[in-house]
Structure formats: structure tokens, C-alpha cells
Design an enzyme around this catalytic site. Structure first.
Site, PDB file in Angstrom:
ATOM      1  N   LEU A  34       0.839  -1.215   0.000  1.00 39.51           N
ATOM      2  CA  LEU A  34       0.000   0.000   0.000  1.00 39.51           C
ATOM      3  C   LEU A  34       0.870   1.260   0.000  1.00 39.51           C
ATOM      4  N   ASP A  58       5.529  -5.862   2.551  1.00 34.37           N
ATOM      5  CA  ASP A  58       6.521  -5.523   1.516  1.00 34.37           C
ATOM      6  C   ASP A  58       7.051  -6.828   0.922  1.00 34.37           C
ATOM      7  N   ALA A  81       4.016  -6.431  -7.977  1.00 33.31           N
ATOM      8  CA  ALA A  81       4.465  -5.329  -7.108  1.00 33.31           C
ATOM      9  C   ALA A  81       5.672  -4.632  -7.710  1.00 33.31           C
ATOM     10  N   SER A  84       6.167   2.007 -10.402  1.00 28.71           N
ATOM     11  CA  SER A  84       5.832   1.863 -11.819  1.00 28.71           C
ATOM     12  C   SER A  84       5.861   3.156 -12.641  1.00 28.71           C
ATOM     13  N   THR A 133       7.705  -5.241 -18.295  1.00 27.58           N
ATOM     14  CA  THR A 133       7.312  -4.158 -19.197  1.00 27.58           C
ATOM     15  C   THR A 133       8.103  -4.186 -20.505  1.00 27.58           C
ATOM     16  N   ASP A 134       7.532  -3.592 -21.543  1.00 30.99           N
ATOM     17  CA  ASP A 134       8.259  -3.455 -22.819  1.00 30.99           C
ATOM     18  C   ASP A 134       9.398  -2.444 -22.712  1.00 30.99           C
ATOM     19  N   GLU A 135       9.378  -1.600 -21.664  1.00 33.68           N
ATOM     20  CA  GLU A 135      10.393  -0.541 -21.565  1.00 33.68           C
ATOM     21  C   GLU A 135      11.802  -1.090 -21.384  1.00 33.68           C
ATOM     22  N   TYR A 159      13.412   3.679 -13.945  1.00 36.82           N
ATOM     23  CA  TYR A 159      12.336   2.671 -13.846  1.00 36.82           C
ATOM     24  C   TYR A 159      12.649   1.460 -14.716  1.00 36.82           C
ATOM     25  N   LYS A 163      13.421  -2.483 -13.747  1.00 35.55           N
ATOM     26  CA  LYS A 163      12.611  -3.618 -14.203  1.00 35.55           C
ATOM     27  C   LYS A 163      13.485  -4.603 -14.975  1.00 35.55           C
ATOM     28  N   LYS A 198      -0.584   8.900 -14.614  1.00 35.44           N
ATOM     29  CA  LYS A 198      -0.226   8.365 -15.932  1.00 35.44           C
ATOM     30  C   LYS A 198      -1.051   9.083 -16.998  1.00 35.44           C
ATOM     31  N   PRO A 214      -1.262  18.336 -20.060  1.00 38.21           N
ATOM     32  CA  PRO A 214       0.172  18.520 -20.357  1.00 38.21           C
ATOM     33  C   PRO A 214       0.698  17.486 -21.341  1.00 38.21           C
TER      34      PRO A 214
HETATM   35  P1  NAD Z   1       0.876   0.472  -9.801  1.00 39.76           P
HETATM   36  O1  NAD Z   1       1.921   1.461  -9.454  1.00 39.76           O
HETATM   37  O2  NAD Z   1      -0.496   0.942 -10.107  1.00 39.76           O
HETATM   38  O3  NAD Z   1       0.743  -0.607  -8.636  1.00 39.76           O
HETATM   39  C1  NAD Z   1       1.859  -1.162  -7.988  1.00 39.76           C
HETATM   40  C2  NAD Z   1       1.378  -1.849  -6.716  1.00 39.76           C
HETATM   41  O4  NAD Z   1       2.508  -2.455  -6.081  1.00 39.76           O
HETATM   42  C3  NAD Z   1       0.745  -0.893  -5.698  1.00 39.76           C
HETATM   43  O5  NAD Z   1      -0.446  -1.456  -5.188  1.00 39.76           O
HETATM   44  C4  NAD Z   1       1.810  -0.767  -4.616  1.00 39.76           C
HETATM   45  O6  NAD Z   1       1.265  -0.527  -3.327  1.00 39.76           O
HETATM   46  C5  NAD Z   1       2.470  -2.127  -4.696  1.00 39.76           C
HETATM   47  N1  NAD Z   1       3.860  -2.122  -4.190  1.00 39.76           N
HETATM   48  C6  NAD Z   1       4.835  -1.214  -4.502  1.00 39.76           C
HETATM   49  N2  NAD Z   1       5.973  -1.535  -3.834  1.00 39.76           N
HETATM   50  C7  NAD Z   1       5.703  -2.671  -3.131  1.00 39.76           C
HETATM   51  C8  NAD Z   1       6.475  -3.500  -2.266  1.00 39.76           C
HETATM   52  N3  NAD Z   1       7.756  -3.206  -1.977  1.00 39.76           N
HETATM   53  N4  NAD Z   1       5.893  -4.585  -1.718  1.00 39.76           N
HETATM   54  C9  NAD Z   1       4.581  -4.872  -1.980  1.00 39.76           C
HETATM   55  N5  NAD Z   1       3.807  -4.119  -2.764  1.00 39.76           N
HETATM   56  C10 NAD Z   1       4.370  -3.035  -3.346  1.00 39.76           C
HETATM   57  O7  NAD Z   1       1.476  -0.356 -11.017  1.00 39.76           O
HETATM   58  P2  NAD Z   1       0.724  -1.052 -12.239  1.00 39.76           P
HETATM   59  O8  NAD Z   1       0.610  -0.081 -13.335  1.00 39.76           O
HETATM   60  O9  NAD Z   1      -0.455  -1.776 -11.731  1.00 39.76           O
HETATM   61  O10 NAD Z   1       1.853  -2.105 -12.664  1.00 39.76           O
HETATM   62  C11 NAD Z   1       1.885  -3.412 -12.111  1.00 39.76           C
HETATM   63  C12 NAD Z   1       3.066  -4.169 -12.699  1.00 39.76           C
HETATM   64  O11 NAD Z   1       2.924  -4.227 -14.127  1.00 39.76           O
HETATM   65  C13 NAD Z   1       4.415  -3.498 -12.449  1.00 39.76           C
HETATM   66  O12 NAD Z   1       5.356  -4.494 -12.204  1.00 39.76           O
HETATM   67  C14 NAD Z   1       4.723  -2.759 -13.744  1.00 39.76           C
HETATM   68  O13 NAD Z   1       6.112  -2.649 -13.939  1.00 39.76           O
HETATM   69  C15 NAD Z   1       4.087  -3.702 -14.755  1.00 39.76           C
HETATM   70  N6  NAD Z   1       3.624  -3.084 -16.016  1.00 39.76           N
HETATM   71  C16 NAD Z   1       2.802  -1.980 -15.994  1.00 39.76           C
HETATM   72  C17 NAD Z   1       2.319  -1.466 -17.184  1.00 39.76           C
HETATM   73  C18 NAD Z   1       1.395  -0.256 -17.221  1.00 39.76           C
HETATM   74  O14 NAD Z   1       1.104   0.257 -18.320  1.00 39.76           O
HETATM   75  N7  NAD Z   1       0.895   0.226 -16.080  1.00 39.76           N
HETATM   76  C19 NAD Z   1       2.673  -2.055 -18.406  1.00 39.76           C
HETATM   77  C20 NAD Z   1       3.535  -3.175 -18.379  1.00 39.76           C
HETATM   78  C21 NAD Z   1       3.978  -3.679 -17.181  1.00 39.76           C
HETATM   79  O1  DAU Z   2       5.284   0.648 -21.665  1.00 36.48           O
HETATM   80  C1  DAU Z   2       4.847   0.128 -20.438  1.00 36.48           C
HETATM   81  C2  DAU Z   2       4.975   1.186 -19.372  1.00 36.48           C
HETATM   82  O2  DAU Z   2       3.935   2.135 -19.615  1.00 36.48           O
HETATM   83  C3  DAU Z   2       4.884   0.639 -17.960  1.00 36.48           C
HETATM   84  O3  DAU Z   2       5.966  -0.224 -17.725  1.00 36.48           O
HETATM   85  C4  DAU Z   2       4.886   1.774 -16.939  1.00 36.48           C
HETATM   86  O4  DAU Z   2       4.702   1.258 -15.631  1.00 36.48           O
HETATM   87  C5  DAU Z   2       3.752   2.729 -17.275  1.00 36.48           C
HETATM   88  O5  DAU Z   2       3.753   3.824 -16.387  1.00 36.48           O
HETATM   89  C6  DAU Z   2       3.868   3.207 -18.716  1.00 36.48           C
HETATM   90  O6  DAU Z   2       5.027   4.071 -18.887  1.00 36.48           O
HETATM   91  P1  DAU Z   2       4.962   5.402 -19.795  1.00 36.48           P
HETATM   92  O7  DAU Z   2       6.037   6.294 -19.371  1.00 36.48           O
HETATM   93  O8  DAU Z   2       4.873   5.047 -21.231  1.00 36.48           O
HETATM   94  O9  DAU Z   2       3.495   5.934 -19.312  1.00 36.48           O
HETATM   95  P2  DAU Z   2       2.962   7.406 -18.948  1.00 36.48           P
HETATM   96  O10 DAU Z   2       1.475   7.271 -18.837  1.00 36.48           O
HETATM   97  O11 DAU Z   2       3.702   7.997 -17.822  1.00 36.48           O
HETATM   98  O12 DAU Z   2       3.283   8.224 -20.265  1.00 36.48           O
HETATM   99  C7  DAU Z   2       2.766   7.827 -21.532  1.00 36.48           C
HETATM  100  C8  DAU Z   2       3.329   8.779 -22.569  1.00 36.48           C
HETATM  101  O13 DAU Z   2       2.734  10.069 -22.353  1.00 36.48           O
HETATM  102  C9  DAU Z   2       4.820   8.989 -22.462  1.00 36.48           C
HETATM  103  O14 DAU Z   2       5.352   9.180 -23.767  1.00 36.48           O
HETATM  104  C10 DAU Z   2       4.956  10.282 -21.658  1.00 36.48           C
HETATM  105  C11 DAU Z   2       3.729  11.070 -22.071  1.00 36.48           C
HETATM  106  N1  DAU Z   2       3.170  11.981 -21.034  1.00 36.48           N
HETATM  107  C12 DAU Z   2       2.945  11.478 -19.796  1.00 36.48           C
HETATM  108  C13 DAU Z   2       2.435  12.305 -18.799  1.00 36.48           C
HETATM  109  C14 DAU Z   2       2.208  11.758 -17.403  1.00 36.48           C
HETATM  110  C15 DAU Z   2       2.861  13.293 -21.372  1.00 36.48           C
HETATM  111  O15 DAU Z   2       3.027  13.714 -22.534  1.00 36.48           O
HETATM  112  N2  DAU Z   2       2.335  14.097 -20.385  1.00 36.48           N
HETATM  113  C16 DAU Z   2       2.137  13.662 -19.106  1.00 36.48           C
HETATM  114  O16 DAU Z   2       1.693  14.473 -18.256  1.00 36.48           O
END
Ligand code: NAD
Ligand code: DAU
Length: 355
Positions: A34, A58, A81, A84, A133-135, A159, A163, A198, A214
Site C-alpha cells: 500500500l 513488503d 508489485a 511503476s 514491461t516493454d520498456e 524505472y 525492471k 499516468k 500537459p
Molecule cells: P501500480 O503502481 O499501479 O501498482 C503497484 C502496486 O505495487 C501498488 O499497489 C503498490 O502498493 C504495490 N507495491 C509497490 N511496492 C511494493 C512493495 N515493496 N511490496 C509490496 N507491494 C508493493 O502499477 P501497475 O501499473 O499496476 O503495474 C503493475 C506491474 O505491471 C508493475 O510491475 C509494472 O512494472 C508492470 N507493467 C505496468 C504497465 C502499465 O502500463 N501500467 C505495463 C507493463 C507492465
Molecule cells: O510501456 C509500459 C509502461 O507504460 C509501464 O511499464 C509503466 O509502468 C507505465 O507507467 C507506462 O510508462 P509510460 O512512461 O509510457 O506511461 P505514462 O502514462 O507515464 O506516459 C505515456 C506517454 O505520455 C509517455 O510518452 C509520456 C507522455 N506523457 C505522460 C504524462 C504523465 C505526457 O506527454 N504528459 C504527461 O503528463
């Protein structure tokens, strides 16, 4: 039967658990620290459901994790976890190293000890699925082929580097100790419960609040967007049928520049919740300073998971983004709750006082 899911109070994890329990009676132990991103309101639909057991902890707390494994005897551990958010990793990378690298290492060690002590057939059936992640693959040029599982890792942000490190640890625990692992590398998700730091949820919530939308740099950075329930179904597929030690790329076959994503959201809102003054929400678009080291393009080649496991996304971007915008319109209480205290501090730090 039981599975243990880490980070399942976050965006993707909570969607995963809700989807899982909609189609299965198998108990989910949800271990989440959390952090600011973890939110039990995401799981309100599961209140009173005995098949959902929440534990605040944790992943790096080896004693608690070992105790949970021993008590609940899960057949699988799924690791969502993580820290992100790329922008937060630029402001403060240490939490990312702590959770994504050290936390994953400690989790792997706790799981390895549990798995090694299992008797057959449970030992052979056990799985550790790591959600990544693809990153990790870095950034593509405009004419490059999409990321395949064979691409070299070239992470560019704190980040993505953290990962990538966690993916390497998972791989090594398989090759060295035989831990039965699976790894998924997914593109950008969107959908319900997405935290409004995000891009997509930030734009929807800022638009409705009359605030600037933005856009970093020229807005021509490309991401490959996938509706979150499709990511969840892909993870269920890999868990059930994936080959041990393999990685699977997951994507939406949906590359779009950021500015197009923002314009689509504005057009939807213009219809679903028109502004009182009759102007388009697009008039709120504001170009701001670019993210340092901003990756230009991500795109996933998802042929392997389709050919080997028969998975393809069910949702189109058109249907998924409409559902998402409608979800935010219908869940303004959730938005208000997550935008309290700490969220406001982040917005001021990232976008300045005027935001
Ligand atoms: P998020 O930030 O919304 O959620 C992360 C969760 O992990 C939260 O509930 C947080 O409390 C918990 N957490 C953080 N540190 C922790 C710890 N030390 N121990 C236990 N819990 C912990 O992230 P998300 O967007 O749901 O992403 C989930 C997973 O998917 C991540 O591993 C992220 O790298 C991966 N991922 C995300 C995306 C995306 O677009 N959001 C895409 C590809 C992969
Ligand atoms: O590709 C997978 C990843 O996607 C995950 O691993 C990450 O956890 C997730 O956060 C996401 O990363 P990005 O950096 O791509 O997502 P974000 O939503 O932060 O940004 C998406 C795109 O938009 C990126 O090119 C940055 C841009 N952006 C983002 C924000 C927050 C803006 O232009 N303005 C903004 O205010």
C-alpha cells in the site's frame, strides 16, 4: 488451491484479481505494501469475499513472505508489485531500486526456499510469474521492427533499468536454481483504476477539472496501448500454458502518438460530457517541457504469445478508450479519493503550482 499475487492493490493487479475471482473460486492472497499507488478502494467489489485475503506487507520482508507461503501453500506466485511511474523514477530512483531490484531478489529467495521444500507433484506444478514491461527493450526508431522477445535489453530510465534488472534476476533464478519461472513484458495499459499520474487518466481527470492537459515535448512519442483486462487474460494464459523459463511479449497492436491519444479523449468527452462553454476539451491542451531521456517509440511484436498460446487482445482501442472514459465519468468519488494529499504534492512537483 490458492495463488499469491503481489501488488494487487495497484492498477493492473486489482483488475487481475477482480477478473480472476469473476471466473474462478481459487483463493487469492493479495500481498501489497500500500504505497501511494496501492488502494484498497480498487478492491471494494471483493469486500466480504472469503476467496480474497489481503495482507499489507513488503515483497522485501522475507519473514512475512515466507510465513504467508507456508500458511497458504500457493500453487503459484504472481509478482505485480513494483514502483511503476517513469517520472517518479527520474525524481527519486532509490525506491525503484529498493522494490524492483532488491524486493524482487528477496521475493525470489523466499519463493525458492518454499518451492524447494515442496513435495511432488506440487513442486513440479508450481509457477513464479513475473510481470514486466516493454520498456526494458529501450526505444525504437520510426522504421524499426517492434520489440520481439529476442531483442537486447537497452533500458533508458531508472524505472526501466530497475525492471530490466528484476527480469534478469528472474531469469537467473531459473537457470541457476531451476525455479519454474515465466516472465511477461507488456506494453502500456489503460482502463479502470488507473492512477491519474499516468497519461490517460491524467488527461481525463484534468479535462473534467478544467485544468491544462500537459503534453511532453512535441507529443509525437509513440506507445502501444492495451486495455487492462486483455493484459489480465494474457497473464492467465501464460500462467496456464507458458513454457518454463520463457518470456512472452504482450501488446495491443495499437501504436499511437501521445497527441492522438489526447485528442481522442477530448473528442469522447466533448460528446459524453460537453463543456458548459461549448468549446472542445482540446482547447485545454498545453505543450510542456519534455521528460528527460524520453523514449520515442515502443511497439510490441505479440506474435509469439499468439502462435504458441493462442492469445490475442479482445478489445479494440476504440471500444476500450470509450469504456475507460465512461468509467472515469461514473467513478468521480474514486478520483476524488485518490487525488487527496500526497497526489497534490506530486502534481505540484511535476507540473508546477499552476497545475
Ligand atoms: P501500480 O503502481 O499501479 O501498482 C503497484 C502496486 O505495487 C501498488 O499497489 C503498490 O502498493 C504495490 N507495491 C509497490 N511496492 C511494493 C512493495 N515493496 N511490496 C509490496 N507491494 C508493493 O502499477 P501497475 O501499473 O499496476 O503495474 C503493475 C506491474 O505491471 C508493475 O510491475 C509494472 O512494472 C508492470 N507493467 C505496468 C504497465 C502499465 O502500463 N501500467 C505495463 C507493463 C507492465
Ligand atoms: O510501456 C509500459 C509502461 O507504460 C509501464 O511499464 C509503466 O509502468 C507505465 O507507467 C507506462 O510508462 P509510460 O512512461 O509510457 O506511461 P505514462 O502514462 O507515464 O506516459 C505515456 C506517454 O505520455 C509517455 O510518452 C509520456 C507522455 N506523457 C505522460 C504524462 C504523465 C505526457 O506527454 N504528459 C504527461 O503528463
Amino acid at each position: 488451491m490458492t495463488i499469491l499475487v503481489t501488488g494487487a492493490a495497484g492498477f493492473i493487479g486489482s483488475n487481475f484479481v477482480i477478473d480472476w475471482l469473476a471466473q474462478s473460486n481459487e483463493t487469492v492472497v493479495n500481498l501489497d505494501k500500500l504505497t501511494y499507488a496501492g488502494n484498497l478502494h480498487n478492491l471494494a467489489a471483493l469486500e466480504g469475499n472469503p476467496a480474497h485475503v489481503f495482507v499489507q506487507a513488503d515483497i522485501g520482508d522475507s519473514a512475512t513472505v515466507s510465513q504467508l507461503l507456508s500458511t497458504h501453500q500457493p500453487r503459484a506466485v504472481l509478482n505485480f508489485a513494483a514502483e511503476s511511474h517513469v517520472d517518479r523514477s527520474i525524481h527519486g530512483p532509490e525506491d525503484f531500486i529498493q522494490t524492483n531490484v532488491l524486493g524482487t531478489f528477496r521475493l525470489l529467495e523466499s519463493v525458492r526456499a518454499y518451492w524447494q521444500a515442496l513435495a511432488e507433484p506440487e513442486k513440479g506444478a508450481f509457477r513464479f510469474l513475473h510481470v514486466s514491461t516493454d520498456e526494458v527493450y529501450g526505444s525504437l526508431g520510426p522504421n524499426d521492427a517492434p520489440f520481439a522477445e529476442t531483442n537486447a535489453f537497452e533500458p533508458n530510465s531508472p524505472y526501466s533499468a530497475s525492471k530490466a534488472a528484476s527480469d534478469h534476476l528472474v531469469r537467473a533464478w531459473h537457470h541457476t536454481y531451476g525455479l519454474p519461472v515465466l516472465t511477461t513484458n507488456c506494453s502500456n495499459n489503460y482502463g479502470p483504476f488507473h492512477f491519474p499520474e499516468k497519461l490517460i487518466p491524467l488527461v481525463i481527470t484534468n479535462a473534467l477539472a478544467g485544468k491544462p492537459l500537459p503534453i511532453y515535448g512535441d507529443g509525437m512519442q509513440i506507445r502501444d496501448w492495451l486495455y487492462v483486462s486483455d493484459h489480465c487474460s494474457a497473464i492467465r494464459t501464460v500462467l496456464a500454458q507458458g513454457q518454463l523459463g520463457e518470456t512472452y511479449n504482450i501488446g495491443g497492436w495499437n501504436e499511437q502518438p501521445n497527441i492522438e491519444i489526447v485528442r481522442t479523449i477530448c473528442t469522447l468527452l466533448d460528446t459524453l460530457r460537453p463543456r458548459a462553454d461549448g468549446r472542445s476539451y482540446a482547447s485545454q491542451i498545453s505543450y510542456v517541457t519534455d521528460r528527460p531521456g524520453h523514449d520515442r517509440r515502443y511497439a510490441i511484436d505479440a506474435q509469439k504469445i499468439e502462435r504458441a498460446l493462442g492469445w490475442r487482445p479482445a478489445e479494440t482501442f476504440e471500444s476500450g478508450i470509450r469504456k475507460t472514459v465512461q468509467w472515469y465519468l461514473d467513478n468521480q468519488d474514486w478520483v476524488a479519493q485518490v487525488q487527496s494529499g500526497a497526489y497534490r504534492e506530486w502534481v505540484t512537483q511535476q507540473y508546477g503550482q499552476a497545475s
